[in-house]
Design a protein around this motif. Structure first.
Motif, short mmCIF file in Angstrom:
data_model
loop_
_atom_site.label_atom_id
_atom_site.label_comp_id
_atom_site.label_asym_id
_atom_site.label_seq_id
_atom_site.Cartn_x
_atom_site.Cartn_y
_atom_site.Cartn_z
N PHE A 66 9.28 48.07 23.60
CA PHE A 66 9.66 47.31 24.78
C PHE A 66 9.69 45.83 24.44
N PRO A 67 10.85 45.18 24.58
CA PRO A 67 12.08 45.71 25.15
C PRO A 67 12.82 46.59 24.14
N SER A 68 13.55 47.55 24.67
CA SER A 68 14.29 48.50 23.83
C SER A 68 15.64 47.90 23.45
N VAL A 69 15.58 46.89 22.58
CA VAL A 69 16.78 46.20 22.12
C VAL A 69 16.85 46.23 20.59
N THR A 70 17.99 45.86 20.05
CA THR A 70 18.34 46.19 18.67
C THR A 70 17.44 45.55 17.62
N TYR A 71 17.27 44.25 17.64
CA TYR A 71 16.60 43.60 16.52
C TYR A 71 15.10 43.87 16.47
N PRO A 72 14.38 43.78 17.58
CA PRO A 72 12.98 44.19 17.52
C PRO A 72 12.81 45.66 17.14
#
Length: 439
Positions: A66-72
């Motif tokens: 969380f957040p469910s985004v690309t780079y992390p």
């Protein structure tokens, strides 16, 4: 009789040798926006992916970060750590105005050891194709980083030519594998992007046989942003990624390392259909709280960032403001409180966030209407919604059996690869999920 005994003995020795074979090569493919349906639903145009899932290990779903985004998420994939450790919290920095700033692309931003680093420490060779935040990574022997010209974002060719490592590697790939290509076939506007990245990966496999190759295929993400979870564009994109998987299988066989290889297919997040965008910073403006805090949107969620990190009083006021909103607004999102943030290793210093319910997303706008129409798909949501789960497949010819796993976590994938290659990832938050299926 002696000939028969000799023949049987030879067969037994060959079988014993094959049984004792160790995995020496791992190919980790991340398909951006990869969903479990892509291998669970046999109407999907993914014969290679479905075959690997049937013959190997697959998960019912993978709970992302969380957040469910690309780079992390990709940083968790390559480190096995959650954001509180690896320090990549969003795709971009946050600008002074609270809007997205510079994309995070330099490997120095990653503060946790990676699989590439662990492999190099064991004397293994490494490679990466279009992996997020891989620029200037000293632990990648053959690196085609995910990078573009920031003044002309559609131009990835010139930036890749400049930053590929070693110098001349991308020119060699263009000459021997991709061919003459213009920038429109090497950016996210074209389904040719995945195909060209696949050709680069296949070339590196055949030419250099790295022990660890990581590949990022972005096109399925763009298709779902445009049209949502379903539609012909999504099927075209995932079919293209499936073709790349088939090409990688063939390359492993041609290189005669297939029997010693593990193929892992996963992703960074799923997708949720959206039709309405919420601007929570307008609520802060109306409540007189905009001088103390702002919501930073990641699409499917928004994080409360404080001007004064120690200002817990403002956090309480914002929470109460949200709870006092009319029910029609409250039905559009859920509060994510500090214990939930810590459970998924989110950014330290953030103690309140909101996650959109199905049909909704967030913007960073600070004025205007609260709601505006939108279309397509989003991610970034808190990972308690199965639609935001990604998928996982692992296959090797030396596997003992096929197996379906229950829900696993994104941080489990790097430790699983580390265990297979006998690498050390002591800081990993996850654990291996391949015990009992790989000799």
């Amino acid at each position: 009789m002696k000939r028969i005994i000799y023949f049987i003995t030879t067969i037994c020795l060959s079988v014993a040798s094959a049984t004792a074979q160790q995995i020496e090569h791992v190919v980790l493919v991340s398909i951006d926006g990869f969903r479990p349906e892509f291998y669970k639903d046999n109407t999907m145009p993914t014969p290679n992916i479905q075959w690997l899932a049937e013959q190997g290990v697959n998960a019912k779903g993978v709970k992302t970060i969380f957040p469910s985004v690309t780079y992390p998420s990709h940083t968790t994939l390559i480190t096995g750590t959650l954001p509180y450790q690896h320090k990549v919290y969003y795709n971009t920095t946050i600008g002074e105005d609270g809007n997205p700033g510079q994309w995070i692309y330099d490997s120095k931003s990653v503060k946790a050891p990676t699989l590439w680093q662990a492999a190099k420490q064991q004397g293994l060779t490494t490679a990466a194709v279009s992996w997020p935040i891989s620029l200037h990574n000293d632990f990648i022997d053959y690196n085609i980083p995910e990078i573009w010209n920031f003044k002309q974002p559609m131009d990835r060719l010139s930036a890749t030519l400049k930053y590929a490592h070693p110098q001349g590697l991308f020119e060699e790939i263009l000459t021997k594998a991709i061919g003459e290509v213009d920038q429109d076939k090497y950016n996210l506007s074209s389904l040719a992007m995945d195909q060209n990245l696949g050709r680069a990966a296949v070339f590196i496999l055949e030419e250099y046989k790295p022990n660890l190759l990581t590949v990022h295929l972005p096109n399925t993400d763009g298709a779902q942003h445009a049209v949502g979870r379903e539609g012909i564009e999504v099927k075209r994109a995932i079919a293209g990624a499936d073709f790349v998987i088939g090409s990688i299988i063939d390359a492993l066989k041609r290189s005669e390392i297939y029997e010693q290889s593990l193929i892992v297919i996963t992703g960074d997040h799923g997708f949720v259909n959206t039709s309405m965008s919420i601007s929570p910073n307008v609520w802060l403006e109306d409540a007189g709280l905009a001088e103390q805090a702002y919501f930073f949107s990641t699409g499917g969620s928004a994080f409360l960032e404080l001007k004064d990190k120690a200002d817990k009083h403002t956090v309480r006021k914002v929470k109460q403001m949200l709870l006092d909103l009319p029910m029609r607004y409250q039905d559009m999102f859920e509060l994510i409180e500090e214990d939930q943030l810590r459970a998924r290793g989110s950014k330290q210093g953030v103690s309140l966030a909101i996650s959109a319910r199905a049909g909704y997303s967030f913007s960073n706008k600070k004025e205007g209407e609260i709601l505006s129409a939108t279309k397509g798909g989003k991610h970034g949501h808190y990972p308690n919604n199965p639609e935001i789960f990604t998928g996982f497949i692992a296959f090797s010819p030396v596997m003992k059996q096929s197996k379906q796993l229950e829900i696993i976590h994104l941080e489990d994938i790097a430790p699983s690869i580390a265990k297979v290659l006998k690498l050390a990832l002591p800081q990993a938050d996850g654990t291996s999920v391949l015990g009992g299926v790989i000799k």
